[in-house]
Design a protein around this motif. Structure first.
Motif, mmCIF file in Angstrom:
data_model
loop_
_atom_site.group_PDB
_atom_site.id
_atom_site.type_symbol
_atom_site.label_atom_id
_atom_site.label_comp_id
_atom_site.label_asym_id
_atom_site.label_seq_id
_atom_site.Cartn_x
_atom_site.Cartn_y
_atom_site.Cartn_z
ATOM 1 N N LEU A 161 0.845 -1.204 0.000
ATOM 2 C CA LEU A 161 0.000 0.000 0.000
ATOM 3 C C LEU A 161 0.878 1.252 0.000
ATOM 4 N N ALA A 162 1.956 1.219 0.780
ATOM 5 C CA ALA A 162 2.885 2.356 0.813
ATOM 6 C C ALA A 162 3.521 2.571 -0.557
ATOM 7 N N HIS A 163 3.847 1.489 -1.267
ATOM 8 C CA HIS A 163 4.405 1.623 -2.614
ATOM 9 C C HIS A 163 3.449 2.373 -3.530
ATOM 10 N N ALA A 164 2.157 2.208 -3.295
ATOM 11 C CA ALA A 164 1.140 2.863 -4.120
ATOM 12 C C ALA A 164 0.745 4.231 -3.557
ATOM 13 N N GLY A 165 1.391 4.655 -2.462
ATOM 14 C CA GLY A 165 1.113 5.975 -1.888
ATOM 15 C C GLY A 165 -0.068 6.013 -0.948
ATOM 16 N N TYR A 225 -0.635 -6.470 -6.848
ATOM 17 C CA TYR A 225 -0.426 -6.540 -8.293
ATOM 18 C C TYR A 225 0.936 -5.936 -8.613
ATOM 19 N N TYR A 226 1.488 -6.338 -9.733
ATOM 20 C CA TYR A 226 2.765 -5.795 -10.182
ATOM 21 C C TYR A 226 2.469 -4.716 -11.212
ATOM 22 N N GLU A 276 16.130 -9.806 -3.502
ATOM 23 C CA GLU A 276 16.352 -9.908 -4.950
ATOM 24 C C GLU A 276 15.628 -8.790 -5.695
ATOM 25 N N ALA A 277 14.404 -8.480 -5.265
ATOM 26 C CA ALA A 277 13.641 -7.410 -5.916
ATOM 27 C C ALA A 277 14.286 -6.049 -5.679
ATOM 28 N N LEU A 278 14.843 -5.848 -4.499
ATOM 29 C CA LEU A 278 15.559 -4.598 -4.225
ATOM 30 C C LEU A 278 16.747 -4.456 -5.160
ATOM 31 N N THR A 279 17.489 -5.535 -5.323
ATOM 32 C CA THR A 279 18.654 -5.532 -6.210
ATOM 33 C C THR A 279 18.240 -5.279 -7.654
ATOM 34 N N ALA A 280 17.141 -5.882 -8.072
ATOM 35 C CA ALA A 280 16.654 -5.737 -9.450
ATOM 36 C C ALA A 280 15.916 -4.419 -9.677
ATOM 37 N N GLY A 304 9.538 -1.763 -5.565
ATOM 38 C CA GLY A 304 8.566 -0.677 -5.513
ATOM 39 C C GLY A 304 7.432 -0.794 -6.511
ATOM 40 N N ARG A 305 7.558 -1.693 -7.470
ATOM 41 C CA ARG A 305 6.495 -1.893 -8.462
ATOM 42 C C ARG A 305 5.427 -2.876 -7.995
ATOM 43 N N LEU A 306 5.709 -3.611 -6.923
ATOM 44 C CA LEU A 306 4.683 -4.493 -6.362
ATOM 45 C C LEU A 306 3.850 -3.639 -5.422
#
Length: 167
Positions: free
Chosen positions: A61-65, A136-137, A114-118, A122-124
């Motif tokens: 939820l935070a990733h989506a603001g 969702y991605y 792994e997602a942080l490295t890639a 933040g897109r999830l």
């Protein structure tokens, strides 16, 4: 619920875990033998798995603001429990994080690392609809997706705005 494709790499595990709870219907697939088997969970592990799921949902939820859906244990604290080590391949010098056990927390910690490295963490995201919060991605070019499904949650939100404007 979502018409979107699964998240890439290990984020698919995170997405699948968050999406075990359908907020609108109240159905939790972790209540079933099949749902627990999907994540290699025993009934005794369910409280910790649900705690992890809701902390992940708050991060998405935070990733989506959006603010957290409720008070949760900080994800940092939960993932700090994950037993990981850095494995280095002697032949080519490559390295990766590896869990020391097969716990859900360790597998999620590896997926997040792994997602942080890639650069994909933040897109999830979690859908902004309060009756949904489905993971969702976000594959949109600008990374500003707001709903798990434009045809369901997005359409509902647009219809609410339209009706409010007309009223």
């Amino acid at each position: 619920m979502s018409e979107r494709s699964p998240a890439p790499g290990g984020l698919e595990l995170v997405q699948a875990l968050v999406n075990t709870l359908d907020i609108e219907s109240g159905t939790d697939s972790l209540d079933t033998v099949e749902g627990r088997a999907r994540f290699a969970l025993t009934e005794d592990e369910l409280p910790r798995a649900r705690e992890l799921r809701e902390s992940l949902r708050a991060a998405l939820l935070a990733h989506a603001g959006h603010p957290p859906h409720r008070e949760v244990t900080p994800l940092t604290r939960l993932l700090a429990r994950a037993p990981l080590y850095v494995a280095v391949d002697q032949r080519d010098g490559s390295a990766c994080l590896t869990p020391t056990d097969d716990s859900l927390h360790a597998r999620v910690a590896v997926a997040v690392a792994e997602a942080l490295t890639a650069g994909t963490w933040g897109r999830l995201k979690a859908c902004e609809a309060v009756t949904c919060h489905w993971a969702y991605y976000d594959r949109s070019p600008a990374g500003r997706g707001r709903w798990c499904s434009m045809s369901v949650c997005g359409a509902r939100a647009k219809m609410r705005r339209y009706r409010a404007k007309e009223a």
